[in-house]
Design a protein around this motif. Sequence first.
Motif, mmCIF file in Angstrom:
data_model
loop_
_atom_site.group_PDB
_atom_site.id
_atom_site.type_symbol
_atom_site.label_atom_id
_atom_site.label_comp_id
_atom_site.label_asym_id
_atom_site.label_seq_id
_atom_site.Cartn_x
_atom_site.Cartn_y
_atom_site.Cartn_z
ATOM 1 N N ASN A 1 0.802 -1.211 0.000
ATOM 2 C CA ASN A 1 0.000 0.000 0.000
ATOM 3 C C ASN A 1 0.839 1.267 0.000
ATOM 4 O O ASN A 1 0.297 2.350 0.119
ATOM 5 C CB ASN A 1 -0.900 0.037 1.249
ATOM 6 N N LYS A 2 2.136 1.148 -0.102
ATOM 7 C CA LYS A 2 2.991 2.283 0.192
ATOM 8 C C LYS A 2 2.747 3.473 -0.720
ATOM 9 O O LYS A 2 2.688 4.605 -0.260
ATOM 10 C CB LYS A 2 4.458 1.870 0.094
ATOM 11 N N ILE A 3 2.596 3.259 -2.029
ATOM 12 C CA ILE A 3 2.659 4.365 -2.964
ATOM 13 C C ILE A 3 1.422 5.258 -2.938
ATOM 14 O O ILE A 3 1.511 6.459 -2.812
ATOM 15 C CB ILE A 3 2.889 3.827 -4.397
ATOM 16 N N ASP A 4 0.248 4.710 -3.022
ATOM 17 C CA ASP A 4 -0.939 5.529 -3.207
ATOM 18 C C ASP A 4 -1.667 5.821 -1.910
ATOM 19 O O ASP A 4 -2.746 5.307 -1.696
ATOM 20 C CB ASP A 4 -1.903 4.831 -4.157
ATOM 21 N N ILE A 5 -1.105 6.644 -1.068
ATOM 22 C CA ILE A 5 -1.771 6.904 0.206
ATOM 23 C C ILE A 5 -2.161 8.366 0.358
ATOM 24 O O ILE A 5 -2.398 8.840 1.451
ATOM 25 C CB ILE A 5 -0.909 6.454 1.400
ATOM 26 N N GLY A 6 -2.263 9.079 -0.748
ATOM 27 C CA GLY A 6 -2.781 10.438 -0.694
ATOM 28 C C GLY A 6 -4.292 10.420 -0.547
ATOM 29 O O GLY A 6 -4.953 9.396 -0.665
ATOM 30 N N LYS A 7 -4.864 11.571 -0.289
ATOM 31 C CA LYS A 7 -6.318 11.667 -0.180
ATOM 32 C C LYS A 7 -6.954 11.355 -1.535
ATOM 33 O O LYS A 7 -6.399 11.658 -2.586
ATOM 34 C CB LYS A 7 -6.715 13.069 0.270
ATOM 35 N N PRO A 8 -8.146 10.735 -1.544
ATOM 36 C CA PRO A 8 -8.808 10.409 -2.809
ATOM 37 C C PRO A 8 -8.957 11.644 -3.692
ATOM 38 O O PRO A 8 -9.385 12.697 -3.242
ATOM 39 C CB PRO A 8 -10.174 9.871 -2.347
ATOM 40 N N GLY A 9 -8.579 11.496 -4.960
ATOM 41 C CA GLY A 9 -8.710 12.595 -5.888
ATOM 42 C C GLY A 9 -7.585 13.612 -5.816
ATOM 43 O O GLY A 9 -7.522 14.547 -6.616
ATOM 44 N N GLU A 10 -6.704 13.447 -4.883
ATOM 45 C CA GLU A 10 -5.619 14.410 -4.700
ATOM 46 C C GLU A 10 -4.438 14.027 -5.586
ATOM 47 O O GLU A 10 -3.949 12.906 -5.526
ATOM 48 C CB GLU A 10 -5.185 14.402 -3.237
ATOM 49 N N PRO A 11 -3.953 14.953 -6.431
ATOM 50 C CA PRO A 11 -2.773 14.634 -7.245
ATOM 51 C C PRO A 11 -1.530 14.608 -6.370
ATOM 52 O O PRO A 11 -1.136 15.610 -5.791
ATOM 53 C CB PRO A 11 -2.720 15.791 -8.255
ATOM 54 N N VAL A 12 -0.928 13.445 -6.218
ATOM 55 C CA VAL A 12 0.239 13.304 -5.359
ATOM 56 C C VAL A 12 1.482 13.125 -6.217
ATOM 57 O O VAL A 12 1.559 12.219 -7.033
ATOM 58 C CB VAL A 12 0.082 12.097 -4.411
ATOM 59 N N ILE A 13 2.421 14.019 -6.051
ATOM 60 C CA ILE A 13 3.675 13.934 -6.799
ATOM 61 C C ILE A 13 4.678 13.201 -5.911
ATOM 62 O O ILE A 13 5.050 13.671 -4.843
ATOM 63 C CB ILE A 13 4.192 15.329 -7.160
ATOM 64 N N ILE A 14 5.095 12.016 -6.360
ATOM 65 C CA ILE A 14 5.955 11.185 -5.536
ATOM 66 C C ILE A 14 7.226 10.856 -6.305
ATOM 67 O O ILE A 14 7.186 10.458 -7.453
ATOM 68 C CB ILE A 14 5.251 9.876 -5.148
ATOM 69 N N ASP A 15 8.338 11.071 -5.658
ATOM 70 C CA ASP A 15 9.592 10.555 -6.180
ATOM 71 C C ASP A 15 10.380 9.984 -5.013
ATOM 72 O O ASP A 15 9.913 9.984 -3.869
ATOM 73 C CB ASP A 15 10.388 11.629 -6.935
ATOM 74 N N GLY A 16 11.576 9.477 -5.291
ATOM 75 C CA GLY A 16 12.343 8.825 -4.244
ATOM 76 C C GLY A 16 12.642 9.722 -3.062
ATOM 77 O O GLY A 16 12.820 9.249 -1.943
ATOM 78 N N LYS A 17 12.703 11.032 -3.296
ATOM 79 C CA LYS A 17 13.030 11.950 -2.223
ATOM 80 C C LYS A 17 11.831 12.286 -1.344
ATOM 81 O O LYS A 17 11.985 12.959 -0.328
ATOM 82 C CB LYS A 17 13.611 13.235 -2.814
ATOM 83 N N SER A 18 10.646 11.859 -1.733
ATOM 84 C CA SER A 18 9.446 12.181 -0.963
ATOM 85 C C SER A 18 9.317 11.335 0.286
ATOM 86 O O SER A 18 8.644 11.731 1.236
ATOM 87 C CB SER A 18 8.196 11.991 -1.839
ATOM 88 N N THR B 1 3.428 17.172 0.660
ATOM 89 C CA THR B 1 3.698 16.289 -0.476
ATOM 90 C C THR B 1 4.759 15.248 -0.151
ATOM 91 O O THR B 1 5.166 14.484 -1.030
ATOM 92 C CB THR B 1 4.142 17.102 -1.711
ATOM 93 N N GLU B 2 5.220 15.226 1.085
ATOM 94 C CA GLU B 2 6.188 14.229 1.524
ATOM 95 C C GLU B 2 5.477 13.074 2.230
ATOM 96 O O GLU B 2 4.356 13.229 2.716
ATOM 97 C CB GLU B 2 7.210 14.863 2.466
#
Length: 556
Positions: free
Chosen positions: A12-29, A220-221
């Motif tokens: 479940n690690k990657i997609d844990i932003g709020k529903p509908g929220e554009p989450v910008i994720i990279d290794g530094k996040s 965003t982290e």
Amino acid sequence: MFAFSCNKELENKIDIGKPGEPVIIDGKSYKVAYIVVDGAVGSVVGTQATDFNNMPYLGKLTENGLFSWNSITQDNAQDITFYADLLTGVNVAKHKVSSNDLASANLSQYPLLFDRLKSSLGLRTSVISNNEDVASLAQNSTIDNKKITSSDQETLEAAKAELALENTGFTLLTFNETDVVGKAEGYGPNSAPYVASLKNIDNKIKDVMETIQKRPNYNTEKWLLVVASNRGGEYVIDPNLDDNSLYSVPKRNNFILYYNNQFQYKIIQKMDLSDPTYDGSAIRYTGSATTATLAANKADKFNLGSTATDGEYTIQLRIKVHALGVNNPAIISKMSHTGNSVNGWSFIYNGALGWRFKIFGTQAIDPNPFVLEQWYTLTAKVYNDKGVRKARVYTNGVFVAESTITNAQGTSTEPLKLGYSTAFGTNGSHSITDVRIFNTALPDDYIATNYCSTAIYNDSPYWKNLLGYWPAIDGSGEVIKDASPNKNDFELTGTVAWNSFSERSGSLCPTTPQNLEILTIRSVDVPLMVYNWFGVKGIEKFNLDSKFWSPSFSEN
């Protein structure tokens, strides 16, 4: 409920932003702050945080935390060994840190957490501590910010400076006030100075977390906060709380909490030894939606043969029936079709009237109907009676029926299937756990006495007779692990959904595990969680002693 390595990735690690929220994720996040509190007795911390409100901030963190107050450390004599457990993910038998003389330590094969993160990801790492053991362990490490401080306050200020940096990655910080006070004034809930020190620690944890939350890019982290103790401390516990188990050894009682603002509250409780429940997470099989399969080339040892010279066997499993389905769905099978007279054997339903043990075209039947949503133990025994081969079936340890099966061919080239198989019957729904197959006919009195036990260990007189043993309550993954020495795991296909349960029943007598410590989050489990959080690849090659604990995620 066994000691095993479970190097699993956090799905479940990657997609844990709020529903509908554009989450910008990279290794530094992804970032981790790992706080260790020396000498903090887990049960005392839990009481102060959640009952007495003496540690209100830690109590608040539990609302979005996965945690255990009753964790049990290894029986280590040296404080540096406790820290090595926390920082390597393996026990002393592997890391070999048994004293401050590290000449014989095996940290090259089992690196410290911050060293592995640096080599695997090039991540910025920091270690800030006034603990001599941590300083000793980290002396040869390549750490971006290694600061050995002289006080908890200096540790706090240095940690706040590190955590404010844009490129901070992994930070370990330790506080030792509680241990210093415990050694001088006594550990435990009846030592006022000790309890006061926990409140001071709570304020420092709050200060650390507020520093993190003030970061410009915090929203965003993806932050994981780990708060743990290295061990507890010695004191005489209340006799009313002493259950004469490892839970009542305060020096070995630490705590571990994982926090993220997208986690839901999830506590891992200690086992109630006075009135234990049967706990776990099992697959719910419905029709053909899910199948557990042991490939034919691995399943030969589960062939039953057809003559007295082919040996004796006992097959046992625990089942909870959710729906009977139509006609005779399969429960476990080593046949191409359980509705035909073909080579092999199976457990199948008997319509709405109980179950059958079938070998080729012969069968022994229990006609008593199942009560839905109730655990049953089904046992079948193949044995030789003066040259005549027979089969017996038992339900909840009670002998029900016997059939002569001489020359009925129980050997097939089919795989062994659990939960579903091709049958004259469809849509049965059941949970199946605690599957045991022995290469001996267990005595009737043993079956009657032990049918309700929920685990078998290597001190059992029949442990060496196990051809396979699948507790099937792991709660995660795409396999059902074989806990016998043979290690033949079932592969799961279809819809894999593990369903948690915690139950008491007259047909269950939950078995106290040999290793109580594995029932709650342990020190060696922390590195696995951190590696998963950062998305480290190849964790299965690290040979950790860690067990994976899955957090629950919120949707808002």
